[in-house]
Design a protein around this motif. Sequence first.
Motif, PDB file in Angstrom:
ATOM      1  N   ASN A   1     -30.084   7.863 -17.767  1.00 16.60           N
ATOM      2  CA  ASN A   1     -31.111   6.827 -17.843  1.00 16.60           C
ATOM      3  C   ASN A   1     -32.305   7.263 -17.004  1.00 16.60           C
ATOM      4  OD1 ASN A   1     -32.687   4.429 -17.277  1.00 16.60           O
ATOM      5  ND2 ASN A   1     -30.977   3.210 -18.050  1.00 16.60           N
ATOM      6  N   LEU A   2     -33.367   7.676 -17.667  1.00 18.63           N
ATOM      7  CA  LEU A   2     -34.524   8.241 -16.973  1.00 18.63           C
ATOM      8  C   LEU A   2     -35.124   7.250 -15.990  1.00 18.63           C
ATOM      9  CD1 LEU A   2     -36.571  10.541 -16.619  1.00 18.63           C
ATOM     10  CD2 LEU A   2     -37.857   9.581 -18.533  1.00 18.63           C
ATOM     11  N   GLN A   3     -35.215   5.981 -16.378  1.00 19.80           N
ATOM     12  CA  GLN A   3     -35.845   4.995 -15.501  1.00 19.80           C
ATOM     13  C   GLN A   3     -35.031   4.794 -14.230  1.00 19.80           C
ATOM     14  OE1 GLN A   3     -37.068   1.414 -17.437  1.00 19.80           O
ATOM     15  NE2 GLN A   3     -37.701   0.407 -15.550  1.00 19.80           N
ATOM     16  N   VAL A   4     -33.709   4.690 -14.359  1.00 22.54           N
ATOM     17  CA  VAL A   4     -32.855   4.529 -13.179  1.00 22.54           C
ATOM     18  C   VAL A   4     -32.961   5.756 -12.274  1.00 22.54           C
ATOM     19  CG1 VAL A   4     -30.459   4.385 -12.401  1.00 22.54           C
ATOM     20  CG2 VAL A   4     -31.234   2.968 -14.312  1.00 22.54           C
ATOM     21  N   ILE A   5     -32.930   6.935 -12.890  1.00 16.61           N
ATOM     22  CA  ILE A   5     -32.949   8.184 -12.124  1.00 16.61           C
ATOM     23  C   ILE A   5     -34.238   8.333 -11.325  1.00 16.61           C
ATOM     24  CG2 ILE A   5     -33.091  10.701 -12.404  1.00 16.61           C
ATOM     25  CD1 ILE A   5     -31.039  10.304 -14.756  1.00 16.61           C
ATOM     26  N   THR A   6     -35.347   7.936 -11.905  1.00 20.18           N
ATOM     27  CA  THR A   6     -36.631   8.069 -11.203  1.00 20.18           C
ATOM     28  C   THR A   6     -36.905   6.882 -10.284  1.00 20.18           C
ATOM     29  OG1 THR A   6     -37.741   7.184 -13.188  1.00 20.18           O
ATOM     30  CG2 THR A   6     -37.639   9.581 -12.935  1.00 20.18           C
ATOM     31  N   ASP A   7     -36.556   5.663 -10.718  1.00 22.82           N
ATOM     32  CA  ASP A   7     -36.793   4.488  -9.876  1.00 22.82           C
ATOM     33  C   ASP A   7     -35.936   4.510  -8.617  1.00 22.82           C
ATOM     34  OD1 ASP A   7     -38.598   3.608 -11.724  1.00 22.82           O
ATOM     35  OD2 ASP A   7     -37.392   1.932 -12.470  1.00 22.82           O
ATOM     36  N   LYS A   8     -34.714   5.015  -8.738  1.00 23.05           N
ATOM     37  CA  LYS A   8     -33.791   5.032  -7.596  1.00 23.05           C
ATOM     38  C   LYS A   8     -33.904   6.304  -6.767  1.00 23.05           C
ATOM     39  CE  LYS A   8     -31.919   1.071  -8.680  1.00 23.05           C
ATOM     40  NZ  LYS A   8     -32.121  -0.142  -7.836  1.00 23.05           N
ATOM     41  N   GLY A   9     -34.806   7.198  -7.140  1.00 23.65           N
ATOM     42  CA  GLY A   9     -35.059   8.367  -6.308  1.00 23.65           C
ATOM     43  C   GLY A   9     -34.116   9.533  -6.504  1.00 23.65           C
ATOM     44  N   TRP A  10     -33.286   9.503  -7.551  1.00 25.57           N
ATOM     45  CA  TRP A  10     -32.423  10.663  -7.804  1.00 25.57           C
ATOM     46  C   TRP A  10     -33.257  11.870  -8.238  1.00 25.57           C
ATOM     47  CZ3 TRP A  10     -27.804  10.184  -5.883  1.00 25.57           C
ATOM     48  CH2 TRP A  10     -27.227   8.920  -5.777  1.00 25.57           C
ATOM     49  N   CYS A  11     -34.409  11.609  -8.787  1.00 26.19           N
ATOM     50  CA  CYS A  11     -35.441  12.640  -8.975  1.00 26.19           C
ATOM     51  C   CYS A  11     -36.707  12.054  -8.389  1.00 26.19           C
ATOM     52  CB  CYS A  11     -35.618  12.973 -10.456  1.00 26.19           C
ATOM     53  SG  CYS A  11     -36.900  14.222 -10.771  1.00 26.19           S
ATOM     54  N   GLY A  12     -37.189  12.641  -7.294  1.00 25.17           N
ATOM     55  CA  GLY A  12     -38.347  12.038  -6.646  1.00 25.17           C
ATOM     56  C   GLY A  12     -38.899  12.893  -5.519  1.00 25.17           C
ATOM     57  N   TRP A  13     -40.037  12.469  -5.036  1.00 26.60           N
ATOM     58  CA  TRP A  13     -40.704  13.167  -3.934  1.00 26.60           C
ATOM     59  C   TRP A  13     -40.148  12.672  -2.600  1.00 26.60           C
ATOM     60  CZ3 TRP A  13     -43.809  17.276  -4.524  1.00 26.60           C
ATOM     61  CH2 TRP A  13     -44.367  17.493  -5.788  1.00 26.60           C
ATOM     62  N   LYS A  14     -39.808  13.613  -1.717  1.00 21.36           N
ATOM     63  CA  LYS A  14     -39.222  13.293  -0.423  1.00 21.36           C
ATOM     64  C   LYS A  14     -40.058  13.910   0.694  1.00 21.36           C
ATOM     65  CE  LYS A  14     -35.659  11.780  -2.833  1.00 21.36           C
ATOM     66  NZ  LYS A  14     -35.355  10.332  -3.007  1.00 21.36           N
ATOM     67  N   GLY A  15     -40.060  13.236   1.854  1.00 23.94           N
ATOM     68  CA  GLY A  15     -40.766  13.754   3.016  1.00 23.94           C
ATOM     69  C   GLY A  15     -39.885  14.670   3.851  1.00 23.94           C
ATOM     70  N   PRO A  16     -40.433  15.253   4.911  1.00 29.08           N
ATOM     71  CA  PRO A  16     -39.670  16.172   5.769  1.00 29.08           C
ATOM     72  C   PRO A  16     -38.436  15.538   6.389  1.00 29.08           C
ATOM     73  CG  PRO A  16     -42.023  16.341   6.230  1.00 29.08           C
ATOM     74  CD  PRO A  16     -41.849  15.163   5.320  1.00 29.08           C
ATOM     75  N   ASP A  17     -38.430  14.197   6.524  1.00 30.14           N
ATOM     76  CA  ASP A  17     -37.283  13.537   7.135  1.00 30.14           C
ATOM     77  C   ASP A  17     -36.096  13.446   6.172  1.00 30.14           C
ATOM     78  OD1 ASP A  17     -38.519  11.795   5.416  1.00 30.14           O
ATOM     79  OD2 ASP A  17     -38.395  10.045   6.729  1.00 30.14           O
ATOM     80  N   PHE A  18     -36.259  13.909   4.944  1.00 31.90           N
ATOM     81  CA  PHE A  18     -35.149  13.912   3.988  1.00 31.90           C
ATOM     82  C   PHE A  18     -34.047  14.856   4.455  1.00 31.90           C
ATOM     83  CE2 PHE A  18     -33.151  15.728   0.116  1.00 31.90           C
ATOM     84  CZ  PHE A  18     -32.611  14.565  -0.416  1.00 31.90           C
ATOM     85  N   TRP A  19     -34.431  15.909   5.180  1.00 37.14           N
ATOM     86  CA  TRP A  19     -33.454  16.892   5.629  1.00 37.14           C
ATOM     87  C   TRP A  19     -32.899  16.520   6.998  1.00 37.14           C
ATOM     88  CZ3 TRP A  19     -33.104  19.268   1.253  1.00 37.14           C
ATOM     89  CH2 TRP A  19     -34.246  19.516   0.476  1.00 37.14           C
ATOM     90  N   ASP A  20     -31.652  16.873   7.222  1.00 35.20           N
ATOM     91  CA  ASP A  20     -31.054  16.734   8.549  1.00 35.20           C
ATOM     92  C   ASP A  20     -31.791  17.689   9.485  1.00 35.20           C
ATOM     93  OD1 ASP A  20     -29.488  16.976  10.878  1.00 35.20           O
ATOM     94  OD2 ASP A  20     -27.637  16.548   9.779  1.00 35.20           O
ATOM     95  N   GLN A  21     -32.468  17.142  10.468  1.00 35.12           N
ATOM     96  CA  GLN A  21     -33.369  17.935  11.297  1.00 35.12           C
ATOM     97  C   GLN A  21     -32.651  18.985  12.141  1.00 35.12           C
ATOM     98  OE1 GLN A  21     -37.041  17.301  11.045  1.00 35.12           O
ATOM     99  NE2 GLN A  21     -35.909  16.608   9.232  1.00 35.12           N
ATOM    100  N   THR A  22     -31.336  18.810  12.368  1.00 39.65           N
ATOM    101  CA  THR A  22     -30.609  19.745  13.230  1.00 39.65           C
ATOM    102  C   THR A  22     -29.645  20.644  12.459  1.00 39.65           C
ATOM    103  OG1 THR A  22     -28.888  18.077  13.649  1.00 39.65           O
ATOM    104  CG2 THR A  22     -30.762  18.150  15.179  1.00 39.65           C
ATOM    105  N   ALA A  23     -29.464  20.410  11.168  1.00 40.08           N
ATOM    106  CA  ALA A  23     -28.528  21.217  10.373  1.00 40.08           C
ATOM    107  C   ALA A  23     -29.221  22.474   9.865  1.00 40.08           C
ATOM    108  CB  ALA A  23     -27.980  20.396   9.205  1.00 40.08           C
ATOM    109  N   TYR A  24     -28.426  23.521   9.623  1.00 44.14           N
ATOM    110  CA  TYR A  24     -28.990  24.738   9.045  1.00 44.14           C
ATOM    111  C   TYR A  24     -29.015  24.606   7.522  1.00 44.14           C
ATOM    112  CZ  TYR A  24     -24.408  26.264   7.381  1.00 44.14           C
ATOM    113  OH  TYR A  24     -23.229  26.344   6.697  1.00 44.14           O
ATOM    114  N   TYR A  25     -29.924  25.332   6.912  1.00 43.57           N
ATOM    115  CA  TYR A  25     -30.030  25.315   5.449  1.00 43.57           C
ATOM    116  C   TYR A  25     -30.230  26.733   4.932  1.00 43.57           C
ATOM    117  CZ  TYR A  25     -30.594  20.229   5.482  1.00 43.57           C
ATOM    118  OH  TYR A  25     -30.396  18.872   5.646  1.00 43.57           O
ATOM    119  N   ASN A  26     -29.636  27.003   3.784  1.00 43.24           N
ATOM    120  CA  ASN A  26     -29.888  28.237   3.047  1.00 43.24           C
ATOM    121  C   ASN A  26     -30.500  27.868   1.706  1.00 43.24           C
ATOM    122  OD1 ASN A  26     -28.704  29.802   5.053  1.00 43.24           O
ATOM    123  ND2 ASN A  26     -26.676  29.705   4.094  1.00 43.24           N
TER     124      ASN A  26
END
Length: 470
Positions: free
Chosen positions: A435-460
């Motif tokens: 459901n495209l509307q649910v996926i975009t309205d609920k943020g499953w596909c969306g723009w995120k800020g820097p706080d989306f990531w765990d600030q202390t975890a490592y990432y690859n």
Amino acid sequence: MVVTDSSDSGTILRVRGPLEFRCQLDSTDALLMHKVISRTFATLHSQVKSESCVLTVCESPVIIWPNKGVYVTPEEITPNTLCEDIHQWIQTDEQESAGKRSSKKKSKKSSAASVINLSLMMEATKTGPLSAPILRRTLQKSHFLSTTLPMDCVVRITCSDTIKDAFECLMEALTHQLCEMEKVTLQHIKGTTLLVPEPLHFLLPEPKGLVTVVYPTGVPDSQLETHRKELHQQFELQGDWPYFRRANAFHFPNELYKDGYLRNPHMVLTHPTLDNGKVYLVQGIYSYHHYMQDHVDDNGWGCAYRSLQTICSWFQQQGYVERAVPTHREIQKALVDVGDKQGSFVGSRQWIGSIEVQAVLNQLLEVTSKIMFVSQGSELASKGRELANHFLTEGTPIMIGGGVLAHTILGVAWSETTGQIRYLILDPHYTGAENLQVITDKGWCGWKGPDFWDQTAYYNLCLPQRPKVI
């Protein structure tokens, strides 16, 4: 071999229909065969140009005789009617069930051209005096060639084009396509076997627009590279992107994908606004793969597998690879084959990360990847330049893994002057329906800020590199 229009707005007129190709070959001499085939195409040209040629607007009562002075029914429509006005005669499914004609144009997104579909037909009823049939018997050996030519022509129109103007362009496109089909048929005939010419449409970078190319059915892309190079030269295209591979054929906005996956859900999103910022996005088409699809319960462990599947779909749908998107089991087996995992890994519910994604892409798709290591999530905010450059030059989805979570990065909005950054995230942890509307309205596909990531975890981050081929 091409019909093109550079306009990027308005409506697409698309006419499709079969033309029956039949001819009798009394000799297998190549020159004589070519003459007979050309005469047959000349007959088809005459049919398309005759008054018997009829174009019907799908899902409507509108019928057009383009060679009878552009005669149209119903009578409310005239040759000088704006072509856009045909929309009001096209019925939706709901209106058809209610037996009503639409009083408004069909709704359409401003970012995509609307499509008016037409069917190509020929009047079967003949007028004038009828003569008695004459039977003639001839004894000789001959070859009878019969096939159906799948005519498929498109032209773009603007809001100011009349039906007369638009359908004159459409008839020119039909006759031109017959010429291209004749060339392909003569070039690729094998003995007395015809390869059916196949028209495909490709959307090129602006201002070139929509282009139609005729390929021989059954001839793989690998054998058409010389022709694709000629097309690249003709349209002055870069030589490292497979614009004219079959997988890149234009997908019309009114057609559904048969496999059920959503394509490019990010296209309906509004871009974030940053001071002096620019947006850098994935290039091309991908499918959204997430938890619980394909009758696989991978909730809680399969996010990296799904991100990898999204990446694989990108390479498949750009024509770089022909293999299907790998299943979880095929991904696991590939890791065993390269020596990364033990045999017991196949069929398990074990997580994988960016390094494993890199290995699978190389093993199954022969695609290389770069790995970006980030010691803690707070450092991702400083990676704007590298990420922007990736989407600008490679254009592939990025898989990012950290801790027990994996996501797909589809783009960044980044300001070189302020350092502000937003990430376009496709989340594989979604467990619902397509459901495209649910996926975009609920943020499953969306723009995120820097706080989306765990600030202390490592990432690859796994950054797949695009093969430089056409």
